[in-house]
Design a protein around this motif. Structure first.
Motif, PDB file in Angstrom:
ATOM      1  N   ALA A  14       0.834  -1.205   0.000  1.00 58.80           N
ATOM      2  CA  ALA A  14       0.000   0.000   0.000  1.00 58.80           C
ATOM      3  C   ALA A  14       0.866   1.253   0.000  1.00 58.80           C
ATOM      4  N   VAL A  15       1.897   1.268   0.814  1.00 59.90           N
ATOM      5  CA  VAL A  15       2.778   2.444   0.885  1.00 59.90           C
ATOM      6  C   VAL A  15       3.443   2.693  -0.460  1.00 59.90           C
ATOM      7  N   ILE A  16       3.995   1.664  -1.057  1.00 61.36           N
ATOM      8  CA  ILE A  16       4.690   1.818  -2.337  1.00 61.36           C
ATOM      9  C   ILE A  16       3.729   2.288  -3.424  1.00 61.36           C
ATOM     10  N   ASN A  17       2.558   1.677  -3.488  1.00 63.49           N
ATOM     11  CA  ASN A  17       1.599   2.075  -4.516  1.00 63.49           C
ATOM     12  C   ASN A  17       1.038   3.476  -4.288  1.00 63.49           C
ATOM     13  N   LEU A  18       0.827   3.860  -3.040  1.00 64.05           N
ATOM     14  CA  LEU A  18       0.360   5.227  -2.775  1.00 64.05           C
ATOM     15  C   LEU A  18       1.446   6.256  -3.094  1.00 64.05           C
ATOM     16  N   LEU A  19       2.709   5.894  -2.874  1.00 65.35           N
ATOM     17  CA  LEU A  19       3.795   6.792  -3.278  1.00 65.35           C
ATOM     18  C   LEU A  19       3.873   6.928  -4.798  1.00 65.35           C
ATOM     19  N   LEU A  20       3.649   5.831  -5.512  1.00 63.64           N
ATOM     20  CA  LEU A  20       3.599   5.906  -6.975  1.00 63.64           C
ATOM     21  C   LEU A  20       2.442   6.782  -7.437  1.00 63.64           C
ATOM     22  N   LEU A  21       1.304   6.659  -6.776  1.00 64.78           N
ATOM     23  CA  LEU A  21       0.154   7.493  -7.099  1.00 64.78           C
ATOM     24  C   LEU A  21       0.461   8.964  -6.855  1.00 64.78           C
ATOM     25  N   LEU A  22       1.103   9.261  -5.743  1.00 59.93           N
ATOM     26  CA  LEU A  22       1.484  10.634  -5.431  1.00 59.93           C
ATOM     27  C   LEU A  22       2.493  11.171  -6.443  1.00 59.93           C
ATOM     28  N   LEU A  23       3.465  10.346  -6.816  1.00 60.93           N
ATOM     29  CA  LEU A  23       4.453  10.754  -7.816  1.00 60.93           C
ATOM     30  C   LEU A  23       3.782  11.055  -9.150  1.00 60.93           C
ATOM     31  N   LEU A  45      -4.400  14.424 -28.956  1.00 59.69           N
ATOM     32  CA  LEU A  45      -5.216  14.596 -27.765  1.00 59.69           C
ATOM     33  C   LEU A  45      -5.356  16.071 -27.433  1.00 59.69           C
ATOM     34  N   SER A  46      -6.576  16.481 -27.122  1.00 59.92           N
ATOM     35  CA  SER A  46      -6.757  17.833 -26.608  1.00 59.92           C
ATOM     36  C   SER A  46      -6.348  17.847 -25.137  1.00 59.92           C
ATOM     37  N   GLU A  47      -6.149  19.024 -24.615  1.00 62.75           N
ATOM     38  CA  GLU A  47      -5.786  19.124 -23.199  1.00 62.75           C
ATOM     39  C   GLU A  47      -6.914  18.592 -22.310  1.00 62.75           C
ATOM     40  N   GLN A  48      -8.141  18.820 -22.740  1.00 63.79           N
ATOM     41  CA  GLN A  48      -9.279  18.352 -21.952  1.00 63.79           C
ATOM     42  C   GLN A  48      -9.330  16.822 -21.928  1.00 63.79           C
ATOM     43  N   SER A  49      -9.105  16.186 -23.067  1.00 66.27           N
ATOM     44  CA  SER A  49      -9.130  14.719 -23.072  1.00 66.27           C
ATOM     45  C   SER A  49      -7.935  14.149 -22.314  1.00 66.27           C
ATOM     46  N   PHE A  50      -6.783  14.816 -22.380  1.00 69.49           N
ATOM     47  CA  PHE A  50      -5.616  14.402 -21.604  1.00 69.49           C
ATOM     48  C   PHE A  50      -5.940  14.422 -20.114  1.00 69.49           C
ATOM     49  N   ASP A  51      -6.573  15.508 -19.665  1.00 73.68           N
ATOM     50  CA  ASP A  51      -6.950  15.617 -18.250  1.00 73.68           C
ATOM     51  C   ASP A  51      -7.957  14.542 -17.851  1.00 73.68           C
ATOM     52  N   LYS A  52      -8.935  14.269 -18.705  1.00 75.90           N
ATOM     53  CA  LYS A  52      -9.929  13.249 -18.398  1.00 75.90           C
ATOM     54  C   LYS A  52      -9.284  11.873 -18.285  1.00 75.90           C
ATOM     55  N   ILE A  53      -8.385  11.567 -19.195  1.00 74.21           N
ATOM     56  CA  ILE A  53      -7.730  10.260 -19.182  1.00 74.21           C
ATOM     57  C   ILE A  53      -6.912  10.089 -17.909  1.00 74.21           C
ATOM     58  N   HIS A  54      -6.086  11.069 -17.583  1.00 68.89           N
ATOM     59  CA  HIS A  54      -5.233  10.931 -16.403  1.00 68.89           C
ATOM     60  C   HIS A  54      -6.031  10.957 -15.110  1.00 68.89           C
ATOM     61  N   TYR A  55      -7.057  11.788 -15.043  1.00 69.15           N
ATOM     62  CA  TYR A  55      -7.894  11.825 -13.845  1.00 69.15           C
ATOM     63  C   TYR A  55      -8.590  10.483 -13.649  1.00 69.15           C
ATOM     64  N   GLY A  56      -9.108   9.917 -14.734  1.00 70.18           N
ATOM     65  CA  GLY A  56      -9.771   8.623 -14.649  1.00 70.18           C
ATOM     66  C   GLY A  56      -8.815   7.513 -14.251  1.00 70.18           C
ATOM     67  N   LEU A  57      -7.611   7.500 -14.834  1.00 70.24           N
ATOM     68  CA  LEU A  57      -6.634   6.471 -14.504  1.00 70.24           C
ATOM     69  C   LEU A  57      -6.132   6.609 -13.063  1.00 70.24           C
ATOM     70  N   LEU A  58      -5.957   7.830 -12.594  1.00 70.41           N
ATOM     71  CA  LEU A  58      -5.586   8.026 -11.198  1.00 70.41           C
ATOM     72  C   LEU A  58      -6.663   7.470 -10.266  1.00 70.41           C
ATOM     73  N   ALA A  59      -7.924   7.708 -10.606  1.00 71.24           N
ATOM     74  CA  ALA A  59      -9.021   7.204  -9.776  1.00 71.24           C
ATOM     75  C   ALA A  59      -9.066   5.683  -9.786  1.00 71.24           C
ATOM     76  N   VAL A  60      -8.885   5.067 -10.949  1.00 72.97           N
ATOM     77  CA  VAL A  60      -8.893   3.608 -11.038  1.00 72.97           C
ATOM     78  C   VAL A  60      -7.727   3.023 -10.248  1.00 72.97           C
ATOM     79  N   PHE A  61      -6.543   3.613 -10.399  1.00 66.40           N
ATOM     80  CA  PHE A  61      -5.371   3.119  -9.674  1.00 66.40           C
ATOM     81  C   PHE A  61      -5.581   3.217  -8.169  1.00 66.40           C
ATOM     82  N   GLU A  62      -6.145   4.332  -7.722  1.00 67.09           N
ATOM     83  CA  GLU A  62      -6.406   4.512  -6.298  1.00 67.09           C
ATOM     84  C   GLU A  62      -7.406   3.477  -5.782  1.00 67.09           C
TER      85      GLU A  62
END
Length: 80
Positions: A14-23, A45-62
């Motif tokens: 959990a610690v390692i993965n949360l640090l990766l998420l923070l990084l 990719l537009s900036e808006q789609s870039f933000d949506k993709i990364h926000y979604g992937l961060l949420a899934v990873f978390e």
């Protein structure tokens, strides 16, 4: 395999993965424009789609970290 070993495994996982998420979050915040330009060489990719993709992937990873590391850690901690 004893429960203390499993508790330690899930805690460190959990610690390692949360640090990766923070990084990942910090890199997106600090170097967002550079990353968009870098990925723009291959993908349109537009900036808006870039933000949506990364926000979604961060949420899934978390969520995956909570499901596969934090939940088993808490279950072992309280019931083992």
């Amino acid at each position: 395999m004893d429960s203390e070993w499993l508790i330690s495994f899930f805690a460190w996982g959990a610690v390692i993965n949360l640090l990766l998420l923070l990084l990942w979050f910090l890199v997106i915040i600090v170097a967002r424009d550079w990353i968009i330009n870098f990925h723009g060489r291959w993908f349109k990719l537009s900036e808006q789609s870039f933000d949506k993709i990364h926000y979604g992937l961060l949420a899934v990873f978390e969520m995956l970290v909570f499901i596969f590391f934090i939940t088993p850690y808490l279950a072992l901690r309280f019931f083992a």
